[in-house]
Write a protein that holds these residues in place. Sequence first.
Motif, mmCIF file in Angstrom:
data_model
loop_
_atom_site.group_PDB
_atom_site.id
_atom_site.type_symbol
_atom_site.label_atom_id
_atom_site.label_comp_id
_atom_site.label_asym_id
_atom_site.label_seq_id
_atom_site.Cartn_x
_atom_site.Cartn_y
_atom_site.Cartn_z
ATOM 1 N N TYR A 83 32.369 43.113 43.997
ATOM 2 C CA TYR A 83 31.214 43.751 43.382
ATOM 3 C C TYR A 83 31.511 44.191 41.956
ATOM 4 C CZ TYR A 83 28.706 43.578 47.775
ATOM 5 O OH TYR A 83 28.062 43.135 48.899
ATOM 6 N N GLN A 84 32.721 44.618 41.687
ATOM 7 C CA GLN A 84 33.075 44.982 40.318
ATOM 8 C C GLN A 84 32.978 43.769 39.389
ATOM 9 O OE1 GLN A 84 36.533 47.589 39.683
ATOM 10 N NE2 GLN A 84 36.629 47.925 41.898
ATOM 11 N N GLN A 85 33.480 42.626 39.863
ATOM 12 C CA GLN A 85 33.442 41.416 39.032
ATOM 13 C C GLN A 85 32.015 40.926 38.830
ATOM 14 O OE1 GLN A 85 36.190 38.549 40.699
ATOM 15 N NE2 GLN A 85 37.828 40.071 40.804
ATOM 16 N N GLU A 86 31.186 41.015 39.875
ATOM 17 C CA GLU A 86 29.799 40.569 39.728
ATOM 18 C C GLU A 86 29.010 41.466 38.775
ATOM 19 O OE1 GLU A 86 29.187 38.246 43.996
ATOM 20 O OE2 GLU A 86 28.442 40.290 43.775
ATOM 21 N N ILE A 87 29.314 42.755 38.798
ATOM 22 C CA ILE A 87 28.681 43.659 37.835
ATOM 23 C C ILE A 87 29.069 43.266 36.411
ATOM 24 C CG2 ILE A 87 28.749 46.032 36.950
ATOM 25 C CD1 ILE A 87 28.812 46.947 39.899
ATOM 26 N N CYS A 88 30.334 42.936 36.222
ATOM 27 C CA CYS A 88 30.790 42.522 34.891
ATOM 28 C C CYS A 88 30.136 41.213 34.459
ATOM 29 C CB CYS A 88 32.316 42.381 34.880
ATOM 30 S SG CYS A 88 33.191 43.958 34.925
ATOM 31 N N ARG A 89 29.957 40.283 35.383
ATOM 32 C CA ARG A 89 29.291 39.027 35.044
ATOM 33 C C ARG A 89 27.863 39.274 34.583
ATOM 34 N NH1 ARG A 89 29.716 35.304 40.142
ATOM 35 N NH2 ARG A 89 28.249 34.046 38.898
ATOM 36 N N GLN A 90 27.166 40.163 35.268
ATOM 37 C CA GLN A 90 25.793 40.447 34.868
ATOM 38 C C GLN A 90 25.741 41.265 33.586
ATOM 39 O OE1 GLN A 90 24.243 41.794 38.897
ATOM 40 N NE2 GLN A 90 22.705 40.269 38.360
ATOM 41 N N ALA A 91 26.747 42.096 33.373
ATOM 42 C CA ALA A 91 26.819 42.842 32.117
ATOM 43 C C ALA A 91 27.062 41.893 30.945
ATOM 44 C CB ALA A 91 27.929 43.893 32.194
ATOM 45 N N ASN A 92 27.793 40.803 31.210
ATOM 46 C CA ASN A 92 28.038 39.804 30.158
ATOM 47 C C ASN A 92 26.785 39.031 29.792
ATOM 48 O OD1 ASN A 92 30.749 40.432 30.002
ATOM 49 N ND2 ASN A 92 31.433 38.736 31.285
ATOM 50 N N THR A 93 25.981 38.693 30.801
ATOM 51 C CA THR A 93 24.892 37.734 30.592
ATOM 52 C C THR A 93 23.492 38.314 30.695
ATOM 53 O OG1 THR A 93 24.782 37.134 32.948
ATOM 54 C CG2 THR A 93 26.367 35.929 31.573
ATOM 55 N N GLY A 94 23.316 39.390 31.477
ATOM 56 C CA GLY A 94 21.978 39.916 31.726
ATOM 57 C C GLY A 94 21.148 39.024 32.613
ATOM 58 N N SER A 95 21.807 38.148 33.375
ATOM 59 C CA SER A 95 21.102 37.149 34.182
ATOM 60 C C SER A 95 21.291 37.391 35.677
ATOM 61 C CB SER A 95 21.616 35.740 33.849
ATOM 62 O OG SER A 95 21.440 35.445 32.486
ATOM 63 N N THR A 96 20.395 36.793 36.443
ATOM 64 C CA THR A 96 20.537 36.780 37.895
ATOM 65 C C THR A 96 21.760 35.964 38.276
ATOM 66 O OG1 THR A 96 18.146 36.919 38.191
ATOM 67 C CG2 THR A 96 19.419 36.076 40.055
ATOM 68 N N LEU A 97 22.515 36.444 39.239
ATOM 69 C CA LEU A 97 23.670 35.692 39.721
ATOM 70 C C LEU A 97 23.198 34.515 40.561
ATOM 71 C CD1 LEU A 97 26.016 38.607 40.850
ATOM 72 C CD2 LEU A 97 26.213 37.245 38.772
ATOM 73 N N LEU A 98 23.740 33.340 40.301
ATOM 74 C CA LEU A 98 23.419 32.146 41.084
ATOM 75 C C LEU A 98 24.651 31.686 41.849
ATOM 76 C CD1 LEU A 98 21.248 29.932 38.699
ATOM 77 C CD2 LEU A 98 20.481 31.283 40.648
ATOM 78 N N SER A 99 24.436 31.196 43.053
ATOM 79 C CA SER A 99 25.526 30.678 43.870
ATOM 80 C C SER A 99 25.053 29.436 44.604
ATOM 81 C CB SER A 99 25.994 31.722 44.894
ATOM 82 O OG SER A 99 26.478 32.875 44.251
ATOM 83 N N ALA A 100 26.017 28.640 45.048
ATOM 84 C CA ALA A 100 25.692 27.421 45.785
ATOM 85 C C ALA A 100 26.303 27.476 47.184
ATOM 86 C CB ALA A 100 26.212 26.199 45.027
ATOM 87 N N MET A 101 25.916 26.497 47.987
ATOM 88 C CA MET A 101 26.347 26.361 49.381
ATOM 89 C C MET A 101 25.885 27.574 50.190
ATOM 90 S SD MET A 101 27.442 23.368 49.061
ATOM 91 C CE MET A 101 27.946 23.008 50.721
ATOM 92 N N GLY A 102 26.517 27.828 51.334
ATOM 93 C CA GLY A 102 25.993 28.806 52.273
ATOM 94 C C GLY A 102 26.550 30.205 52.106
ATOM 95 N N ASN A 103 26.041 31.099 52.936
ATOM 96 C CA ASN A 103 26.423 32.512 52.935
ATOM 97 C C ASN A 103 27.893 32.663 53.350
ATOM 98 O OD1 ASN A 103 26.773 35.259 53.642
ATOM 99 N ND2 ASN A 103 24.615 35.476 54.138
ATOM 100 N N PRO A 104 28.751 33.221 52.459
ATOM 101 C CA PRO A 104 30.170 33.352 52.797
ATOM 102 C C PRO A 104 30.546 34.708 53.387
ATOM 103 C CG PRO A 104 29.887 33.820 50.477
ATOM 104 C CD PRO A 104 28.498 33.590 51.049
#
Length: 500
Positions: A83-104
């Motif tokens: 969650y810390q890394q995903e927050i940083c990714r969104q802070a970098n881009t201001g975008s919705t997080l996208l992922s592929a394949m199934g629920n991990p």
Amino acid sequence: MINYIPRRFTVVRDRELCIDCGCCVRQCSNECHYYSNNGKTVLVNSAECVACHRCVDLCPTGALRIEKYVCDYRENANWTPRYQQEICRQANTGSTLLSAMGNPMPFPIYWDKLLLNASQVTNPSIDPLREPMEIRTILGRKPKKIEVEKKGRLKTKMPPQVVLETPIMFSAMSFGSISMNAQKSLAIAAKELGTLFNTGEGGLHSELNDFGKYAVVQVASGRFGVHKGYLGNSRFIEIKIGQGAKPGIGGHLPGEKVNVEVSNARMIPVGSDAISPAPHHDIYSIEDLRQLIWSLKQATDGKKPVSVKIAAVHNIAAIASGVARAGADIVVIDGFRGGTGAAPTRIRDNVGIPIELALAAADQRLRDEGIRSEVSLVAAGSFRCSADIVKAIALGADACYIASSALIAMGCHMCQTCNTGKCNWGIATQRPDLTRRLNPEIASQRVINLVNAWNHEIKEIMGGMGINSVDSLRGNRLMLRGIGLTEKELEILGVKHAGE
């Protein structure tokens, strides 16, 4: 600029084995490997690695390996590194997080908590090598009764049905989200196996027109590639209402994936984003759905069954009942572990319910209402082996869709970056230099081998149960026992606990 996100993997190069041949440089679409300034020594940038293993598998000297990069964070059960890394990714881009394949996420996998029964003394098992074992499956509406003339001729007019030589079909993966070679591989495999592949919502490429007898064509909210010829060149039509990986929202194929061929198949401009709205703007009630089902049947002169694909959500039983009463011949239920080319991460990981619970609830509701024979149930959403298929049929499925397992058979390494279009294995990409890496003849044979192996295992499992046909297994929950499940879970699944 400070990089707040550590890399995920480290590419380790054994300098005693590496001959600097450059194979890894040529094979990596993520540009992890590159030549040094002298143009002779191969170096690596591990920050770009997605662990697709293409370089490892093709290295002629076995000089490479990929390790998980360990970067310890301060321990916190709530604010985990993810969650810390995903927050940083969104802070970098201001975008919705996208992922592929199934629920991990580590949610319960109910297939692993269901055990199968086996015959012993009083009900002897059946040897599938020496005795007939029927896995042929028929999808579509069944008449309430059949009338036969004295000479044996059928008087009852049968509704359109589909005969499959196996209870396994290939789920919806559109041309655009996967390459032409990948979809062609599935088409070839479906023809050889006597089953069907699903075109997804991307239309049918002209190169696959001859495979219409083995195709399920989709009608999604974007109506991409939908016309009368497309509908007619199929075994049955599927209205896509929802998808397990992203219930309640539409689809999105980035414009960079829309080349000339994708443009022609989807009937949209080159380079434009293919966006499917969340709702069908002509469906806001069961009555509206009934109208679309009727219209599609009229467009095909009543010769094609029509299915409706819905995501597994909390009120799935009532939804399945409504879809059946709206005139659908087949109801497809897609669980929350189903794969996708791209989905918002938060939706993929938090919306929907497991296919096991959804399937059991829907099957029971249709039986309680006395309309189970009026519709076929197809289950989808992460079938990993033949035992999963058998358990799904015992819970009430007529057939099962597989997708991720078929892609893994082709070479997919589940690196979950399909949305980038940089698939090193030529599967989830439209880049010509990458798509030609997948040979349809080789890939299709691998998929054929997989399904044939599963077919043999399904027959062996059924034989061990003393059952000689899929029809006798369908909805036969006495053949299942739960282990490590709560009373409520057992109640929804409709199975007894092991030992009962």
